[in-house]
Design an enzyme around this catalytic site. Structure first.
Site, PDB file in Angstrom:
ATOM      1  N   GLU A 127       0.857  -1.187   0.000  1.00  0.00           N
ATOM      2  CA  GLU A 127       0.000   0.000   0.000  1.00  0.00           C
ATOM      3  C   GLU A 127       0.885   1.225   0.000  1.00  0.00           C
ATOM      4  OE1 GLU A 127      -3.489   0.184   0.477  1.00  0.00           O
ATOM      5  OE2 GLU A 127      -3.972  -1.903   0.986  1.00  0.00           O
TER       6      GLU A 127
HETATM    7 ZN   LIG Z   1      -6.701  -0.988  -2.567  1.00  0.00          ZN
END
Ligand SMILES: [Zn+2]
Length: 846
Positions: free
Chosen positions: A327
């Site tokens: 992320e």
């Molecule tokens: Zn995502």
């Protein structure tokens, strides 16, 4: 000439710019000039624009054309007909042997075959990007990564080309990607605007995260509700990659996240500990090293979830590989200000590029280790499965051929071995008929997926969930199932064919169609669309049919041949054609006088209303839930549904419709005039289907008056430590769990159901009391309803006192309230019919 010179200068300028670009992403790297970089190919530096999906595919086509080390394949199409592509990159030698390499990998993953010599086997790496369309850095990183693997001249790149086969899926969600890219590009300012409040950084509803039907494809690796996931998982099982990545974005003020995820609390219960304790930390060292080199901040372990098996980073963990979630902070747009200054799109792309490289380096450094683990994983699965006291699961619903077929196909799609059941069985109060039930042994390589399908989990290391905490798929399909140690498996099932039923010959007084089959509602809708008049029999009865005496349940469809607008032959041939297309059994009767129960002309038989359905969508509405409904009606019924934006509601004349669907959402933007129109329409006979908190709004505006459950003496501590807030508040949520509901089988909402109890999925903490009208709570919960997933003690108490479905009368009309999620993730086939009953039979529900 002048133009030529200009072109030359422009070309030089671009390639200089591109060179500077490569320096930013790959400092010090030298590249093969025969391969164009993405920026050379596209004509703009990566990070300046959100690259359209078709251009990403074009770039990959170019790589395929230029070199034998790259091969592009189209493995399927999205709902919006974008191609799903995979670019495979490897040395020319490995490319020439690609099929043998694949076969060897399959041999490695199959413990019944001899162990291949892993010393000579390349690492299989699957780099997946951009499952969330509005997390766009990943697809740009995919292009740069492909370029680097093919063109970089460093030893590392050469080593990776020689020792790995790399599959790149540049965009797991092309439809969402383009929806978002169009938004970001068309709202870009010159100069770009970093203010988070600018329109560029705030997409319109429903945003590009999801696919065409507003589904989160990073939840669909398990349900396989969509073509994007179906082809992806089919591809997965052709390769069993050693390592699979899943690149995402998070908030603009965040930094970067890589695995390990939160120990225990967010781990999947069937994944071997070795994955979490040994493999993840091995790989994490590489991610840290690469991020340290560019001075980018990061974190691990705190929150991201790895428990739900339908994530792109968890499914590989249940298949002997390593699934990795990444992320990055998002620029959401081209540049956005954050607490650390302006975050550029290029910065977010670079974070994913370096972790793509780190993943490949870690993979080839652990090549043999990961190969050995793949074998060990499936070997231990068979061994553990042999020790599982269940030995086999038997399942099957004797009343619903289509749902059986869907579930068997679903298990086969996940490569679970399914066998015919050779004998009638009575176990745990349930009966399983030979020919209508199947056996799944636990001792098989996919044992861990068998557990995922059939086991309920109730014990958790944590009480805060990022997502669903229950996913027992047999329950989602509404399948009666049981552990059956003594069951005898027959033939292995390799495909499931729809049964073909013989259509009754000759004339008929009326035709009857049972409502139990999953596709009976589709058949009904198609009959209505063809202009055939169809009625519903609201009580059980028995008739003399072409098969002799047959017992029918309430909800059976009846087509009276004396009341059709078209000619008898035309009607009969249409019914025959639709019955064949939908695999529905049709019974003919020669008289309206039944053998028992009510007769066919009874007052308890009535025409089925032709659904004219409108659904409110747009800002404020839960797009996932709206999408589930849209998908159900489109894909499983072929029924058009008008999706009207909240802003257009003032233009709607509700009297043109008979059913209004209100998904969960915030409806406070509707004006008093619009509310008055709604009230008038309901009072004159309209049906509202209301989901969860939409019901709270209906209460507030006075259309309904249902009461919330309150526990006696319920109180909270008056003071708690500041740092316990997330855990304390999170524990109160019902993130998604499974309960056993109790049906009033005589109520139209339960037409087509034969058992008094049914597993339901619930992901709301709204608890509403049963109706004050004793006939209007057709779905409650059993005394001990908790089947699987997390729920707090207080919430479970409340749930026991609450209703699953309540009907509120409102003038001539009514509201059908659903507090569970009957269409959850396109996979709760077992509860879809409750919802469809509300659409077809809503006017008979109060
Ligand atoms: Zn995502």
């Amino acid at each position: 000439m002048q133009r030529h010179l200009l072109g030359l200068i422009l070309g030089l300028f671009l390639s200089l710019q591109a060179f500077a670009q490569e320096e930013y992403f790959f400092p010090g790297e030298k590249f093969d000039p025969a391969i164009p970089s993405p920026s050379q190919f596209l004509g703009y530096p990566i990070g300046d624009w959100h690259t359209r999906y078709d251009l990403i595919v074009k770039y990959f086509e170019k790589l395929d054309q230029l070199s034998e080390t790259a091969k592009l394949q189209t493995i399927g199409y999205t709902h919006e007909h974008r191609p799903k592509v995979i670019l495979t990159i490897a040395s020319s030698a490995n490319m020439a042997n690609l099929e043998q390499i694949r076969q060897k990998q399959l041999q490695l993953a199959d413990p019944s075959q001899a162990m291949p010599d892993v010393a000579s086997m390349p690492s299989i790496i699957h780099l997946g990007y951009g499952v969330h369309g509005n997390e766009p850095s990943s697809a740009e990183a995919a292009m740069l990564t492909a370029y680097w693997i093919m063109a970089a001249q460093s030893d590392l790149a050469k080593n990776i080309r020689a020792n790995a086969v790399i599959h790149i899926d540049p965009t797991l969600n092309p439809d969402g990607r383009d929806r978002h890219s169009l938004w970001a590009n068309s709202n870009k300012g010159f100069p770009a605007v970093a203010d988070p409040l600018d329109r560029e950084h705030n997409e319109a509803w429903p945003g590009g995260r999801t696919n065409h039907y507003w589904f989160d494809l990073n939840r669909d690796w398990l349900p396989l509700a969509h073509p994007e996931s179906q082809v992806k998982v089919a591809w997965y099982h052709q390769w069993y990659p050693n390592v699979t990545t899943d690149f995402h974005e998070m908030g603009t003020n965040s930094t970067y996240f890589f695995e390990p995820t939160k120990p225990y609390g967010s781990e999947n219960p069937v994944v071997p500990r070795k994955n979490y304790d040994d493999i993840n930390p091995r790989f994490a060292k590489y991610f840290a090293k690469y991020m340290d080199q560019i001075g980018s901040l990061y974190w691990t372990k705190e929150v991201f979830d790895n428990s739900y098996p339908g994530y792109g980073s968890t499914y590989p963990d249940i298949h002997g590989g390593l699934g990795l979630v990444f992320e990055t902070a998002s620029s959401r747009g081209h540049i956005q200000s954050s607490q650390r200054g302006d975050i550029t799109f290029a910065f977010t792309i670079r974070n994913h590029v370096v972790n793509s490289l780190a993943t490949m380096e870690a993979s080839i450094d652990n090549r043999e280790y990961m190969h050995d683990y793949l074998r060990e994983f499936f070997q231990s699965a068979v061994a553990e499965g042999a020790k599982d006291p269940a030995k086999n699961y038997v399942f099957g619903d004797e009343f619903d051929e289509s749902r059986n077929r869907l579930f068997v196909q679903f298990l086969l799609d996940h490569k679970i071995k399914v066998y015919e059941n050779t004998a009638d069985l009575n176990l745990g109060g349930q009966s399983f008929k030979k020919g209508k039930s199947w056996v799944v042994p636990t001792s098989q390589p996919q044992y861990r997926m068998v557990r995922t399908m059939f086991e309920f989990e109730k014990e958790f290391a944590d009480s805060v969930f990022y997502d669903a905490s229950a996913w027992t798929m047999a329950a989602a399909y509404g399948m009666p199932f049981v552990a059956a140690p003594t069951a005898k498996a027959g033939n292995l099932v390799s495909e499931v064919k729809a049964n073909s039923h013989t259509f009754p010959e000759g004339k008929a007084y009326a035709y009857l169609i049972d409502w139990s089959d999953y596709y009976a509602p589709k058949m009904l809708f198609e009959l209505q669309k063809a202009g055939i008049h169809v009625e519903s029999v609201h009580r059980p009865f028995s008739s003399q049919t072409q098969d002799g005496k047959v017992d029918f349940s309430a909800g059976t469809l009846m087509i009276p041949m004396g009341f059709q607008k078209m000619g008898t032959d035309e009607v009969t041939s249409k019914i025959k054609q639709l019955a064949a297309a939908n695999s529905q059994k049709v019974y003919a009767v020669q008289t309206g006088l039944n053998l028992s129960g009510i007769d066919l002309g009874s007052n308890l038989v009535s025409a089925v209303q032709h659904p004219e359905v409108i659904m409110l969508v747009g800002t404020g509405v839960n797009s996932y839930e709206a999408g589930e409904i849209w998908n159900l009606l489109d894909q499983h019924l072929g029924m058009p549904i008008t999706k009207v934006n909240m802003e257009q509601f003032g233009r709607v004349n509700l009297h043109a419709y008979n059913t209004l669907i209100l998904p969960s959402g915030n409806y406070s933007s509707l004006s008093e005039g619009q509310i008055n129109h709604l009230k008038d329409w309901v009072n004159r006979g309209g049906t509202i289907i209301s989901m969860k908190n939409a019901s709270l709004w209906l209460n507030r505006i006075g259309i309904t008056n249902e009461e919330a459950v309150k526990l006696e003496g319920e109180k909270e501590p008056s003071s708690l430590p500041f740092n316990t807030r997330n855990d304390f508040e999170g524990a109160k949520e019902v993130g998604g769990s499974i309960y056993l509901a109790e049906l009033d089988l005589t109520h139209p909402i339960a037409y087509g159901y034969h058992r008094k109890t049914l597993p339901v999925y619930r992901n709301t903490d709204i608890f509403i009391k049963p109706s004050s009208d004793k006939y209007l709570t057709p779905i409650k919960y059993t005394a001990n309803p908790h089947l699987g997933g997390y729920i707090s003690k207080t919430n479970l108490e409340k749930l026991k006192q609450s209703a699953g479905v309540v009907i509120s009368s409102a003038g001539q009309g009514r509201v059908v309230h659903f507090f569970d999620s009957p269409n959850f993730r396109g996979t709760w086939f077992g509860t879809n019919k409750l919802f469809l009953n509300a659409i077809f039979h809503g006017n008979n529900m109060d």
